[in-house]
Write a protein that holds these residues in place. Structure first.
Motif, PDB file in Angstrom:
ATOM      1  N   HIS A  39       0.837  -1.207   0.000  1.00 39.07           N
ATOM      2  CA  HIS A  39       0.000   0.000   0.000  1.00 39.07           C
ATOM      3  C   HIS A  39       0.867   1.250   0.000  1.00 39.07           C
ATOM      4  N   ALA A  40       1.913   1.264   0.813  1.00 36.69           N
ATOM      5  CA  ALA A  40       2.791   2.435   0.878  1.00 36.69           C
ATOM      6  C   ALA A  40       3.482   2.690  -0.457  1.00 36.69           C
ATOM      7  N   LEU A  41       3.793   1.625  -1.190  1.00 37.78           N
ATOM      8  CA  LEU A  41       4.473   1.749  -2.480  1.00 37.78           C
ATOM      9  C   LEU A  41       3.503   1.828  -3.660  1.00 37.78           C
ATOM     10  N   ASP A  42       2.210   1.543  -3.392  1.00 34.30           N
ATOM     11  CA  ASP A  42       1.205   1.499  -4.455  1.00 34.30           C
ATOM     12  C   ASP A  42       1.572   0.472  -5.521  1.00 34.30           C
ATOM     13  N   VAL A  43       1.938  -0.715  -5.047  1.00 28.56           N
ATOM     14  CA  VAL A  43       2.222  -1.836  -5.937  1.00 28.56           C
ATOM     15  C   VAL A  43       1.488  -3.062  -5.400  1.00 28.56           C
ATOM     16  N   SER A  44       1.497  -4.151  -6.153  1.00 29.29           N
ATOM     17  CA  SER A  44       0.871  -5.387  -5.698  1.00 29.29           C
ATOM     18  C   SER A  44       1.822  -6.155  -4.780  1.00 29.29           C
ATOM     19  N   ARG A  45       1.276  -7.032  -3.977  1.00 31.50           N
ATOM     20  CA  ARG A  45       2.104  -7.877  -3.113  1.00 31.50           C
ATOM     21  C   ARG A  45       3.028  -8.755  -3.932  1.00 31.50           C
ATOM     22  N   SER A  46       2.576  -9.181  -5.103  1.00 31.76           N
ATOM     23  CA  SER A  46       3.404 -10.056  -5.935  1.00 31.76           C
ATOM     24  C   SER A  46       4.692  -9.358  -6.363  1.00 31.76           C
ATOM     25  N   VAL A  47       4.631  -8.046  -6.549  1.00 28.86           N
ATOM     26  CA  VAL A  47       5.841  -7.291  -6.901  1.00 28.86           C
ATOM     27  C   VAL A  47       6.846  -7.344  -5.761  1.00 28.86           C
ATOM     28  N   LEU A  48       6.353  -7.224  -4.537  1.00 26.31           N
ATOM     29  CA  LEU A  48       7.255  -7.286  -3.384  1.00 26.31           C
ATOM     30  C   LEU A  48       7.917  -8.653  -3.285  1.00 26.31           C
ATOM     31  N   VAL A  49       7.113  -9.698  -3.440  1.00 25.00           N
ATOM     32  CA  VAL A  49       7.646 -11.055  -3.315  1.00 25.00           C
ATOM     33  C   VAL A  49       8.671 -11.331  -4.407  1.00 25.00           C
ATOM     34  N   ALA A  50       8.415 -10.808  -5.607  1.00 24.79           N
ATOM     35  CA  ALA A  50       9.310 -11.080  -6.740  1.00 24.79           C
ATOM     36  C   ALA A  50      10.586 -10.251  -6.683  1.00 24.79           C
ATOM     37  N   HIS A  51      10.555  -9.107  -5.974  1.00 20.82           N
ATOM     38  CA  HIS A  51      11.711  -8.208  -5.988  1.00 20.82           C
ATOM     39  C   HIS A  51      12.074  -7.739  -4.578  1.00 20.82           C
ATOM     40  N   PRO A  52      12.551  -8.646  -3.733  1.00 27.02           N
ATOM     41  CA  PRO A  52      12.920  -8.239  -2.370  1.00 27.02           C
ATOM     42  C   PRO A  52      14.117  -7.292  -2.340  1.00 27.02           C
ATOM     43  N   GLU A  53      14.875  -7.258  -3.446  1.00 29.74           N
ATOM     44  CA  GLU A  53      16.047  -6.394  -3.502  1.00 29.74           C
ATOM     45  C   GLU A  53      15.717  -4.957  -3.904  1.00 29.74           C
ATOM     46  N   ARG A  54      14.477  -4.720  -4.250  1.00 29.05           N
ATOM     47  CA  ARG A  54      14.064  -3.395  -4.710  1.00 29.05           C
ATOM     48  C   ARG A  54      14.288  -2.360  -3.607  1.00 29.05           C
ATOM     49  N   VAL A  55      14.848  -1.210  -3.985  1.00 27.04           N
ATOM     50  CA  VAL A  55      15.088  -0.130  -3.026  1.00 27.04           C
ATOM     51  C   VAL A  55      13.801   0.666  -2.845  1.00 27.04           C
ATOM     52  N   TYR A  64       5.267   3.565   5.515  1.00 28.62           N
ATOM     53  CA  TYR A  64       5.119   2.168   5.931  1.00 28.62           C
ATOM     54  C   TYR A  64       5.283   2.029   7.442  1.00 28.62           C
ATOM     55  N   ARG A  65       6.283   2.673   7.991  1.00 24.94           N
ATOM     56  CA  ARG A  65       6.508   2.593   9.443  1.00 24.94           C
ATOM     57  C   ARG A  65       5.339   3.213  10.215  1.00 24.94           C
ATOM     58  N   ALA A  66       4.778   4.274   9.680  1.00 24.06           N
ATOM     59  CA  ALA A  66       3.618   4.893  10.335  1.00 24.06           C
ATOM     60  C   ALA A  66       2.420   3.944  10.316  1.00 24.06           C
ATOM     61  N   LEU A  67       2.228   3.249   9.200  1.00 25.73           N
ATOM     62  CA  LEU A  67       1.148   2.271   9.115  1.00 25.73           C
ATOM     63  C   LEU A  67       1.367   1.121  10.094  1.00 25.73           C
ATOM     64  N   LEU A  68       2.601   0.676  10.224  1.00 17.22           N
ATOM     65  CA  LEU A  68       2.917  -0.398  11.175  1.00 17.22           C
ATOM     66  C   LEU A  68       2.558   0.014  12.597  1.00 17.22           C
ATOM     67  N   ARG A  69       2.909   1.242  12.972  1.00 17.23           N
ATOM     68  CA  ARG A  69       2.616   1.703  14.330  1.00 17.23           C
ATOM     69  C   ARG A  69       1.108   1.721  14.585  1.00 17.23           C
ATOM     70  N   ARG A  70       0.355   2.159  13.611  1.00 13.77           N
ATOM     71  CA  ARG A  70      -1.097   2.196  13.764  1.00 13.77           C
ATOM     72  C   ARG A  70      -1.675   0.780  13.852  1.00 13.77           C
ATOM     73  N   ARG A  71      -1.108  -0.142  13.096  1.00 14.83           N
ATOM     74  CA  ARG A  71      -1.578  -1.532  13.146  1.00 14.83           C
ATOM     75  C   ARG A  71      -1.276  -2.159  14.496  1.00 14.83           C
ATOM     76  N   VAL A  72      -0.112  -1.887  15.044  1.00 20.88           N
ATOM     77  CA  VAL A  72       0.247  -2.418  16.357  1.00 20.88           C
ATOM     78  C   VAL A  72      -0.741  -1.938  17.418  1.00 20.88           C
ATOM     79  N   LEU A  73      -1.250  -0.730  17.265  1.00 18.86           N
ATOM     80  CA  LEU A  73      -2.223  -0.182  18.209  1.00 18.86           C
ATOM     81  C   LEU A  73      -3.626  -0.737  17.997  1.00 18.86           C
TER      82      LEU A  73
END
Length: 281
Positions: A39-55, A64-73
């Motif tokens: 969501h933070a990158l506006d891409v599909s999950r499959s893109v993340l799985v296929a390209h873990p080396e992507r910067v 992304y970190r802000a979303l993580l903090r909200r999810r933890v709460l």
């Protein structure tokens, strides 16, 4: 790689570590980390799985970190991404509307099973528009009216209709039957508030609109109101179909029978709990 830059793989690993505070299943935490970074990158999950080396750009990593903090709460994933799937439709959701649940698809299933070929249908308390939109997609010849007392909720529903290209639903502002036009309906459906106001489960639902969740000391006040009011708006032989809590089936059946409904019956959800009750007027 630019000094200090972070990759998809590193951020996903760090995200899963942070989400462990939720004490959920590891597979679920992995999925949530992927959904939030996608969501933070506006891409599909499959893109993340296929390209873990992507910067990952610094701004996206910060988001992304802000979303993580909200999810933890405890903020629901659907509100963080602004999307929820229902009946294979991707819907916009926000804190003005309840997050559509899989069990609510039972209302759609029963309406499709009971409705005649050219039905006049009312969805009361529509929220995101999930039920009405699913029915309109399946039965484009039905005349559908969807109501809600919240202007903000109706705005969400109308945006969903516009984005999905479903123009046929009439949206009405008002509480329950007060928003319905005169005439008789073949089907009236509702997923009303049904959680008791003292139920501890409300804490876990604290990010969702409480007025759409809680209904009096026993959670049955809106269900009883709908049972009592529906006969004035149903044609002879029309159906009222209600979603309710897992332990409320007997009480809802009693309310329908007391109002004069016939063929009253309940249907289980996938967990085997009575979740949908219907009666014929």
């Amino acid at each position: 790689m630019t000094p200090g830059a972070e990759t998809v793989g590193a951020l996903l690993a760090a995200g899963q570590q942070e989400l462990r505070q939720r004490q959920a299943d590891a597979a679920l935490l992995e999925l949530e980390a992927q959904v939030l970074l996608a969501h933070a990158l506006d891409v599909s999950r499959s893109v993340l799985v296929a390209h873990p080396e992507r910067v990952v750009p610094a701004r996206a990593a910060s988001d992304y970190r802000a979303l993580l903090r909200r999810r933890v709460l405890g903020e629901p994933l659907a509100y963080l991404t602004g999307r929820r799937e229902f009946w294979s439709l991707e819907l916009e959701v926000n804190p003005h509307v309840l997050i559509p649940r899989p069990e609510t698809e039972g209302l759609v299933e029963r309406a499709l099973a009971l409705g005649p070929g050219s039905a006049r249908v009312a969805d009361l308390g529509t929220g995101s528009g999930a039920i009405a939109l699913a029915l309109a997609r399946e039965r484009p010849d039905w005349q559908l009216i969807a109501t809600d007392r919240s202007p903000a909720a109706l705005e969400v529903a109308q945006r969903n209709a516009a984005r999905l290209g479903i123009p046929s639903i009439r949206w009405r502002l008002g509480a329950w039957f007060e928003a319905l036009p005169a005439g008789e309906f073949d089907l009236i459906l509702s997923n009303p508030p049904y959680v008791a106001e003292t139920d501890a489960a409300l804490d876990a639902l604290r990010f969702e609109p409480q007025a759409a969740l809680s209904a009096g000391p026993d959670g049955l006040s809106c269900l009883r109101l709908l049972a009592q009011g529906a006969p004035r708006y149903l044609r002879r032989g029309g159906w009222l179909i209600l979603e309710h809590g897992a332990m409320q089936g007997a009480a809802v059946r009693a309310a329908l029978v007391a109002t004069g409904f016939t063929h009253v019956r309940s249907h289980p959800d996938l967990a085997g709990h009575e979740r949908i009750t219907e009666g014929q007027g």
